[in-house]
Enzyme design. Structure first.
Site, PDB file in Angstrom:
ATOM      1  N   HIS A 162       3.869 -36.034  30.388  1.00  0.00           N
ATOM      2  CA  HIS A 162       4.207 -37.462  30.376  1.00  0.00           C
ATOM      3  C   HIS A 162       5.618 -37.722  30.882  1.00  0.00           C
ATOM      4  O   HIS A 162       6.076 -38.857  30.891  1.00  0.00           O
ATOM      5  CB  HIS A 162       4.080 -38.009  28.951  1.00  0.00           C
ATOM      6  CG  HIS A 162       2.658 -38.099  28.481  1.00  0.00           C
ATOM      7  ND1 HIS A 162       2.103 -37.189  27.616  1.00  0.00           N
ATOM      8  CD2 HIS A 162       1.666 -38.980  28.763  1.00  0.00           C
ATOM      9  CE1 HIS A 162       0.838 -37.510  27.364  1.00  0.00           C
ATOM     10  NE2 HIS A 162       0.553 -38.593  28.069  1.00  0.00           N
TER      11      HIS A 162
ATOM     12  N   SER B 252      -4.758 -38.046  16.783  1.00  0.00           N
ATOM     13  CA  SER B 252      -3.586 -38.868  17.134  1.00  0.00           C
ATOM     14  C   SER B 252      -3.474 -40.141  16.313  1.00  0.00           C
ATOM     15  O   SER B 252      -2.462 -40.832  16.398  1.00  0.00           O
ATOM     16  CB  SER B 252      -3.647 -39.246  18.609  1.00  0.00           C
ATOM     17  OG  SER B 252      -3.775 -38.081  19.376  1.00  0.00           O
TER      18      SER B 252
ATOM     19  N   CYS C  48       1.536 -39.071  23.424  1.00  0.00           N
ATOM     20  CA  CYS C  48       2.049 -37.793  23.920  1.00  0.00           C
ATOM     21  C   CYS C  48       2.087 -36.758  22.796  1.00  0.00           C
ATOM     22  O   CYS C  48       2.734 -36.949  21.770  1.00  0.00           O
ATOM     23  CB  CYS C  48       3.454 -37.987  24.496  1.00  0.00           C
ATOM     24  SG  CYS C  48       4.188 -36.433  24.994  1.00  0.00           S
TER      25      CYS C  48
END
Lengths: 290, 598
Positions: free
Chosen positions: B347, B302, B360
């Site tokens: 989410h 991420s 997310c």
């Protein structure tokens, strides 16, 4: 003083003694330098010279007939010692030495004296020029010890002993014809001899003619001594100033290579002086024959 | 008879005349050459200092046992006696003799770094060992040991293969050469220039006097950009964890911290490491010799999301305020397999900012689907991913940003759409080194003003040009819409400072604003398939824990990347380590500021 000199002159050959004295002094002077300024070596050499002079004067008192009688005894004992050495001798690689506890000596040294005396005895007993039978006996007398010494192995001394005998035959008045033939035979034999001598002996001969073949190995000594001789120049680098010897580039400089040390330190002029002293000695020695 | 004698004598005189008078000059020269020998004077190796002036690589004098093979008649017996007297392993002495360069009349090192006791024992027994002696020589030492090992590298004895590429004249007397790290990349500077002296020697080679002397020029002293205090903090923060930390000043590309853990003691290599020590390093589970910040390639996970988001904004893929609904998974087609978000329960509605703050995955699946792999590839490449940063250290790895072409060329396979999706969250084929992640973060921090990371401080004179220091302004990322920088930065600030930020527990001391992004890179899919608790998964299959960030968010002074192998969650492991190092960084700064104010 003058009377002393005149007495001496009657008993002693003064030019010959002078020449010998110059050689002895020069020898001591160079040895001191070559030994790295060692007084010990210097003194022991001086003592040996003294002993030598004493022995020389003693032998000079003997009539030649006595020498002729001593010669064969020396010769036979020399041969026996050579045989002894072959079985019980000392030495690294080659067996040449007899150890008597206090001194070690090489029996081949005895033959250097005995061979010429015996040859002289043989030659002088017969009519001159020597007959074929006499010559054959001489050759036998010479080559028995020569072969024994060669087997030690010590080619150098063997050749010296052979020469010391052959020169007496030569002086005995041998015909030029025989000299010519034997020299011719010798030349023919040379290539054959090449196969009989040992490898290190071959190396030495090769090195003699081309020292640059192996500059750090076999040729090292010759190259370094040539450098020492050549760098001496006209007047030399001066006593105790030879760089080749004092910086230890010259090996064995207190023995075989001492001539190089002399040349380096005293130059060409010094060489001429040395040669003149030798010439004086040689000329005075043979002047009785001619 | 007389004629023969005269001829021989004349021959001798002529020969001697030829040698002594005719060729005197030749032989005089040769006798001079004989006693004059040229010896190299080895230059002192340049010292290396840290940013704050601490010595981190210095020189020391050590004693070495050397042998001149030519002067030794029976080498085997001699070595055996040496080994017995001094307690050395005979085999090892023989080995070092075999591996050492040089000719048989030169000195070969048998054993370096003698203790005083060993040297004394040898001195007392020296007469037994002709051709063997003890000589002093310059050695290298690294006072900070493990902390600097992967930056500095180390020096070691020159191997014969290395000799081929060296200027032989300059290295004639040199014993040590840089093998890795700075020691290797700056070898030409650190080494200096050899001098020589002409000395008079005897045949033994012993020096009698110096005739002429040209001093050597010592190597350059080098100041690194590494902050030794900060580096130590990074070392401590990693402690027993396996991973790497890189921190860069985004204003100029100076590397403040470059730490790879576990590390090793570079001093071991200087005078020859023993096989046992070497095996211990090589076969250790965590491979201390492996430089993780430079050569460790990890899925970035991420941590690339801010860059992907920025690229998508610029390309007009999706406006920043448009929501994507995250139900906890994403499907390419109606009945395709589900691509999961790390948050199983989803989410809900997520815009660009929230997608970064809460990390997310579904938002990025949907973004990647529209952007395509080429779009992803191009935006990531702009930030230096997929290619070497150009930091001046040997052996840097380039990481990997996949593309359709790459896959066809390297794997001979066609590209699948699903691979685009997981590329969007920094998984799949994608790999990056900690150095690259720190560099990419520094570009984000400086709003596109890319400065190539480097390890040397601005030099007093520009000798660094000689070694091709990479140009500092190598690339610039120019955006059509400058606001996009601020949007992404604000999102990264929220990661740390927002209520739902993934790194909300890693705020900096003294209210300094920290912009960051966590990453939890999947090593294996077991956890998601079997839905195991983190501590039920075998260590080597656990996720890598990552964090990138910079501070202060306005006018950044430090950009940092942390990778912890198999560390688990980025927010729980990597982020606190980053916080600790950055806190230390500002603590040092404020100390200077407060002391100035006084």
């Amino acid at each position: 003083m003058i009377t002393l000199l005149s007495i001496l002159n009657r008993r002693v050959d003064l030019p010959l003694a002078g020449g010998l004295a110059v050689l002895c002094v020069l020898g001591l002077v160079v040895l001191f330098s070559a030994s790295g300024e060692s007084t010990g070596v210097f003194i022991s050499q001086a003592i040996r010279i003294g002993i030598g002079i004493f022995v020389m004067l003693s032998i000079a008192q003997l009539p030649p007939s006595a020498l002729l009688r001593i010669g064969p005894i020396l010769y036979v004992s020399g041969i026996l010692l050579l045989i002894t050495v072959a079985f019980w001798g000392d030495g690294q690689g080659a067996r040449r030495w007899i150890d008597l506890g206090y001194i070690r000596f090489q029996p081949s040294e005895i033959l250097k004296l005995a061979v010429p005396i015996v040859i002289a005895a043989i030659v002088s007993n017969r009519s001159l020029p020597p007959s074929a039978r006499g010559l054959l006996l001489c050759v036998l007398v010479i080559f028995v010890p020569v072969i024994l010494i060669y087997l030690q192995p010590d080619l150098g001394t063997a050749i010296l002993v052979a020469l010391s005998g052959l020169i007496i035959i030569f002086l005995g008045g041998i015909s030029w014809r025989i000299i010519r033939y034997s020299s011719f035979l010798l030349c023919c034999f040379a290539p054959v001899a090449w196969y009989f001598i040992r490898d290190y002996q071959k190396q030495r001969i090769l090195t003699l003619f081309a020292p640059e073949r192996d500059p750090l190995g076999a040729g090292y000594h010759i190259i370094q001594s040539k450098i020492a001789i050549g760098s001496g120049g006209t007047y030399g680098k001066g006593w105790l100033n030879g760089t080749q010897s004092h910086l230890e580039f010259l090996p064995e400089r207190a023995t075989d290579f001492i001539f190089a040390v002399y040349c380096e330190e005293f130059g060409f002029v010094g060489v001429l002086v040395l040669f003149m002293a030798y010439a004086l000695v040689v000329i005075r020695s043979i002047s009785h024959f001619i | 008879m007389c004629v023969m004698f005269v001829l021989v004598a004349l021959g001798l005189v002529v020969r001697l005349f030829y040698l002594q008078i005719q060729n005197n000059e030749h032989f005089s020269t040769r006798s001079l050459e004989n006693r004059i020998k040229i010896e190299p004077l080895v230059p002192a190796r340049g010292l290396i200092f840290s940013r704050n002036g601490m010595l981190i690589a210095g020189n020391s004098t050590s004693l070495s046992l050397v042998a001149i093979p030519e002067k030794i008649d029976d080498m085997k017996a001699s070595l055996a006696r040496l080994g017995e007297k001094l307690g050395f392993d005979q085999g090892q002495l023989e080995q070092s003799l075999i591996s050492s360069k040089g000719k048989s009349f030169e000195k070969h090192v048998l054993k370096a770094n003698l203790t005083e006791k060993e040297a004394a024992i040898f001195a007392a027994n020296r007469f037994q060992f002709p051709g063997v002696s003890v000589i002093p020589n310059s050695s290298r030492y690294y006072p900070l040991g493990e902390e600097m090992a992967h930056v500095l590298g180390y020096v070691g004895r020159i191997r014969s293969e290395e000799l081929k590429d060296l200027d032989e004249a300059n290295y004639r007397g040199t014993r040590l050469i840089g093998k890795t790290g700075i020691e290797r990349s700056l070898e030409p500077l650190l080494h200096g220039t050899s001098g020589y002296q002409r000395v008079e020697v005897n045949a033994e080679g012993r020096v009698i006097r110096v005739v002429e002397r040209r001093a050597s020029i010592p190597g350059e002293n080098i100041q690194l950009t590494i902050d030794a205090d900060l580096q130590r903090e990074a070392f401590k923060a990693l402690s027993d964890k396996v991973g790497a930390i890189v921190a860069i000043d985004p204003n100029n590309g100076e590397i403040l911290v470059a730490m790879s853990n576990p590390s090793f003691d570079p001093n071991l290599f200087v005078n020859g490491i023993t096989q046992k020590q070497y095996d211990a390093l090589i076969y250790s589970k965590d491979r201390g010799l492996f430089n993780r910040f430079l050569r460790g390639q990890y899925p970035p996970g991420s941590t690339i999301k801010p860059i992907v988001a920025l690229g998508a904004l610029e390309a007009g893929i999706k406006r920043h305020d448009v929501n994507v609904f995250c139900p906890g998974f994403f499907r390419l087609t109606e009945d395709g397999r589900p691509y999961r978000c790390w948050a199983k329960e989803g989410h809900g509605n997520v815009n660009m900012t929230a997608s970064i703050v809460r990390s997310c995955d579904v938002y990025y699946y949907s973004l990647a689907k529209k952007f395509g792999i080429q779009g992803l590839h191009d935006s990531l490449t702009l930030f230096g991913l997929g290619e070497k940063t150009g930091v001046n250290l040997p052996g840097e790895k380039a990481g990997l940003v996949p593309s359709v072409d790459w896959k066809r060329e390297k794997l001979g396979k066609s590209w699948y759409k699903g691979e685009t999706l997981i590329s969007g969250i920094g998984q799949g084929f994608m790999l990056a080194t900690p150095m690259q992640l720190a560099y990419a973060t520094s570009i984000l921090a400086s709003k596109g003003d890319a400065k190539t990371p480097h390890l040397f401080r601005a030099p007093k004179h520009n000798f660094l040009n000689e070694i091709n220091l990479p140009q500092s302004d190598s690339a610039t990322v120019v955006l059509k819409n400058q606001n996009n920088w601020d949007l992404v930065r604000e999102a990264m600030v929220q990661v740390v400072h927002g209520r739902s930020g993934t790194a909300r527990s890693s705020k900096l001391a003294n209210g300094i604003i920290f912009a960051g992004k966590t990453g939890t890179a999947q090593v294996s899919s077991v956890d998601r398939e079997l839905e195991l608790q983190p501590d039920e998964i075998p260590v080597h299959l656990r996720d890598h824990s990552l964090f990138v960030g910079y501070a202060p968010a306005e006018n950044p002074a430090i950009a940092i990347a942390v990778v912890i192998e198999n560390g688990g969650s980025g927010s729980r492991v990597a982020a606190p380590i980053a916080k600790r190092v950055v806190d230390k960084f500002f603590a040092g700064k404020s100390k200077i500021l407060t002391s100035r104010n006084k």
